[in-house]
Design an enzyme around this catalytic site. Structure first.
Site, PDB file in Angstrom:
ATOM      1  N   ILE A  80     -25.745 -20.257   6.735  1.00 36.40           N
ATOM      2  CA  ILE A  80     -26.676 -19.134   6.615  1.00 36.40           C
ATOM      3  C   ILE A  80     -28.027 -19.556   7.190  1.00 36.40           C
ATOM      4  CG2 ILE A  80     -27.904 -17.639   4.988  1.00 36.40           C
ATOM      5  CD1 ILE A  80     -25.526 -18.099   3.041  1.00 36.40           C
ATOM      6  N   ALA A  98     -34.535 -16.144  10.798  1.00 30.07           N
ATOM      7  CA  ALA A  98     -35.984 -16.095  10.966  1.00 30.07           C
ATOM      8  C   ALA A  98     -36.301 -14.757  11.615  1.00 30.07           C
ATOM      9  CB  ALA A  98     -36.490 -17.245  11.843  1.00 30.07           C
ATOM     10  N   ALA A 114     -25.808 -15.642  15.801  1.00 27.13           N
ATOM     11  CA  ALA A 114     -27.127 -16.195  15.467  1.00 27.13           C
ATOM     12  C   ALA A 114     -27.855 -16.675  16.724  1.00 27.13           C
ATOM     13  CB  ALA A 114     -26.969 -17.347  14.484  1.00 27.13           C
ATOM     14  N   ASP A 137     -25.212 -11.674  -0.087  1.00 30.53           N
ATOM     15  CA  ASP A 137     -26.490 -11.592   0.611  1.00 30.53           C
ATOM     16  C   ASP A 137     -27.470 -12.385  -0.249  1.00 30.53           C
ATOM     17  OD1 ASP A 137     -28.980 -10.995   1.654  1.00 30.53           O
ATOM     18  OD2 ASP A 137     -28.553  -8.873   1.973  1.00 30.53           O
ATOM     19  N   VAL A 138     -27.891 -13.547   0.221  1.00 28.69           N
ATOM     20  CA  VAL A 138     -28.720 -14.425  -0.613  1.00 28.69           C
ATOM     21  C   VAL A 138     -30.096 -13.831  -0.897  1.00 28.69           C
ATOM     22  CG1 VAL A 138     -27.523 -16.553   0.030  1.00 28.69           C
ATOM     23  CG2 VAL A 138     -29.456 -15.762   1.413  1.00 28.69           C
ATOM     24  N   THR A 169     -22.857 -17.799  19.506  1.00 25.12           N
ATOM     25  CA  THR A 169     -22.628 -17.133  18.231  1.00 25.12           C
ATOM     26  C   THR A 169     -23.617 -15.974  18.096  1.00 25.12           C
ATOM     27  OG1 THR A 169     -24.214 -18.531  17.058  1.00 25.12           O
ATOM     28  CG2 THR A 169     -21.919 -19.312  17.182  1.00 25.12           C
ATOM     29  N   TYR A 213     -36.377 -22.824  20.635  1.00 23.18           N
ATOM     30  CA  TYR A 213     -35.844 -22.941  19.275  1.00 23.18           C
ATOM     31  C   TYR A 213     -36.951 -22.706  18.244  1.00 23.18           C
ATOM     32  CZ  TYR A 213     -32.433 -24.401  15.786  1.00 23.18           C
ATOM     33  OH  TYR A 213     -31.555 -24.417  14.733  1.00 23.18           O
ATOM     34  N   GLY A 261     -21.157 -17.195   5.538  1.00 22.37           N
ATOM     35  CA  GLY A 261     -21.793 -17.098   6.847  1.00 22.37           C
ATOM     36  C   GLY A 261     -20.903 -16.655   7.991  1.00 22.37           C
ATOM     37  N   ILE A 320     -19.318 -20.143  13.702  1.00 24.37           N
ATOM     38  CA  ILE A 320     -18.949 -21.529  13.402  1.00 24.37           C
ATOM     39  C   ILE A 320     -18.237 -21.582  12.046  1.00 24.37           C
ATOM     40  CG2 ILE A 320     -19.841 -23.845  12.927  1.00 24.37           C
ATOM     41  CD1 ILE A 320     -22.173 -23.203  14.820  1.00 24.37           C
ATOM     42  N   LYS A 359     -34.895 -26.468  10.173  1.00 23.76           N
ATOM     43  CA  LYS A 359     -33.668 -27.278  10.157  1.00 23.76           C
ATOM     44  C   LYS A 359     -33.981 -28.745   9.825  1.00 23.76           C
ATOM     45  CE  LYS A 359     -30.488 -24.199  11.282  1.00 23.76           C
ATOM     46  NZ  LYS A 359     -29.383 -23.818  10.386  1.00 23.76           N
TER      47      LYS A 359
END
Length: 260
Positions: free
Chosen positions: A98, A101, A201, A70-71, A199, A161, A19, A26, A168
């Site tokens: 990782i 959305a 993300a 890359d998952v 970050t 969020y 990640g 992070i 999460k």
């Protein structure tokens, strides 16, 4: 200033860090801390686009293994763990950082989220941790620690969020269940919940600067967390001295989460 190299409490430990997108990630703060405390590192990058930002970072921490992950690509996850098995024969630390959305689903209301967008967010942000844990388990013959990254929006409604909150929350529940299942093997599992950080993300969230300002003003410490703050705390949980701490969602946010 303490010389962390003299405190090589993770010497001999093998750590996989996923990640890292750039030097603000992070995951990069965690990789630096693992390295500073003596661990050997395996670093992954998501694509050729991110590789150019991660190359120098992998060199900085003397990564023994450096390869793509890359998952979403079938088989790529298995190749990473096969490489670790062949080169190291074991794994002590695994960091899953990782999350994804689709933009329209992330920036819209939860009630308007598409089925495909929700399933994709769950697959990449939550199920991928389960998949990685399953592959890590047989390599953690002497125990180990699994980490994933979460956020306060899993427990409280945080403006903007949106769909990542429920995702999460599922990730944190997975952490607890896996901690119970893997605990008899000496494998600990933690969800790390930092305060808001600038970050890559986070750039996808609307009005993120306002969230940073609110966090700094509201937190008892009156300060924002850094990737290095997160890294050192995560490294502590990977140490033998933390062997009886598991299943936690650890907030590293200056106390922000305790204030109404």
């Amino acid at each position: 200033m303490i010389d962390l190299a003299s405190l090589a409490v993770l010497k001999g430990k093998k750590a996989l860090v996923t990640g890292i997108a750039n030097d603000q990630s992070i995951a990069w703060g965690c990789a630096k801390a693992f390295h500073a405390f003596g661990a050997d590192l395996a670093i992954t990058y998501r694509s050729e686009k991110t590789k150019r930002y991660v190359d120098a970072l992998a060199k900085q921490v003397d990564a023994s293994i450096y390869m793509p992950l890359d998952v979403q690509k079938p088989g790529e996850l298995e190749v990473v763990f096969d490489t670790i098995k062949k080169k190291w024969g074991k794994l002590d630390i695994m960091l899953h950082s990782i999350a994804f959305a689709p933009k329209d689903d992330l920036q819209g209301r939860v009630v308007d989220c598409s089925k495909d967008g929700f399933l994709l967010a769950m697959e990449l942000s939550c199920w991928s941790f389960i998949g990685m844990a399953k592959l890590a388990e047989p390599l953690m013959k002497d125990g180990g620690t699994l980490f994933t990254m979460t956020y306060y929006g899993s427990q409280m409604v945080v403006e903007n969020y949106n769909i990542m909150g429920p995702v999460k929350a599922a990730l944190e529940a997975v952490t607890r269940y896996m901690a119970a299942e893997l605990g008899p093997k000496g494998i600990r599992v933690h969800a790390i919940s930092p305060g808001p950080l600038k970050t890559r993300a986070a750039s996808g969230l609307s009005d993120f600067d306002k969230l940073l300002q609110k966090a700094q003003a509201k937190a008892p410490s009156r300060s924002l967390v850094s990737i290095d703050d997160v890294g050192v705390a995560v490294a502590f949980l990977a140490m033998n001295g933390a062997k009886l701490i598991t299943g936690e969602t650890l907030y590293i946010d200056g106390g922000y989460h305790i204030i109404d």
